[in-house]
Design an enzyme around this catalytic site. Sequence first.
Site, PDB file in Angstrom:
ATOM      1  N   GLY A 131       0.821  -1.201   0.000  1.00 43.80           N
ATOM      2  CA  GLY A 131       0.000   0.000   0.000  1.00 43.80           C
ATOM      3  C   GLY A 131       0.856   1.252   0.000  1.00 43.80           C
ATOM      4  N   LEU A 132       0.323   2.313   0.614  1.00 40.75           N
ATOM      5  CA  LEU A 132       1.004   3.608   0.708  1.00 40.75           C
ATOM      6  C   LEU A 132       1.341   4.156  -0.683  1.00 40.75           C
ATOM      7  CD1 LEU A 132       3.398   3.011   3.748  1.00 40.75           C
ATOM      8  CD2 LEU A 132       1.191   4.157   3.734  1.00 40.75           C
ATOM      9  N   CYS A 133       0.410   3.999  -1.616  1.00 36.12           N
ATOM     10  CA  CYS A 133       0.622   4.527  -2.969  1.00 36.12           C
ATOM     11  C   CYS A 133      -0.605   5.315  -3.422  1.00 36.12           C
ATOM     12  CB  CYS A 133       0.957   3.412  -3.954  1.00 36.12           C
ATOM     13  SG  CYS A 133      -0.133   1.985  -3.894  1.00 36.12           S
ATOM     14  N   GLY A 134      -1.169   6.086  -2.508  1.00 35.69           N
ATOM     15  CA  GLY A 134      -2.287   6.954  -2.846  1.00 35.69           C
ATOM     16  C   GLY A 134      -3.528   6.164  -3.229  1.00 35.69           C
TER      17      GLY A 134
END
Length: 287
Positions: free
Chosen positions: A87-90
């Site tokens: 994750g952590l990709c908008g």
Amino acid sequence: MPSGKEIRNKIKSVESTRKITKAMEMVAASKMRKAQDRMRAARPYGEKIRVVAGNLSHALTDYRHPFLTVREDVKSVGLIVVTSDKGLCGGLNTNVLRLALAKMKEWDAQGKKLRVTAIGNKGLGFMQRAGANLVSQLTALGDTPHLEKLIGPVKVQLDAYMKGDIDVLYVIYTRFINTMKQEPMLYQLLPLSGDLVGGGANRWDYIYEPDSKTVIDDLLVRYVEAIIYQAVAENMASEQSARMVAMKSASDNAKNVIAELKLVYNKARQAAITKELSEIVAGAAAV
């Protein structure tokens, strides 16, 4: 107003978070360049084989591969969903899964059965929660796509198409536009149509060596491999770009939060100093 110690602890916490997001931004920027180079290197071959395969669908040949035959009554649909493992990709995965969910609802309303292949941990988790019919999956792709890993889960869908268990096969992924923009794409993988992949309306006549069946069978396998590899390469380039932008935004927001907390801390410290001075002055006046 919180005490000075509490504010200092918050500042330290946000500074630690900012260090992490800054490091992740730099790592994503490094990986992004490699992913974009890999994706751009694969694009010319993928686009060319689409055109060749599209022209082949109009060719006048005595052999007609099942991948080239359009089925009139579509009762079952195959879907390959390409997402990231992390994750952590908008909104990268959110956007592509929103599109997949909309199409799934549309097919369900039409009474069509669905078989799903999930490439990427985020898509796998979403499809499991949605109760989709998962027939194959692939996770832990790493930073470099490997065709030998990809073709296994996809072959499950290809075999189902050959047997007639599905009548049409789609792949959904995130197409890389530029560093700031990526868009979800739904592409019909099978049956192959020249109108979909850029083949002309003219009828083509080829000379096959050694024979049409051998050439067409091998060419269509290369076509499927190229499309799947290109989809994963595009998705990986989009993932690293989106993560770099998201981490940069998080780092900037953390910087603003630190500035605000320092302002609150200075106000609290000034208030405490003023209060102490007032007490001292009041005590001296009482004496």
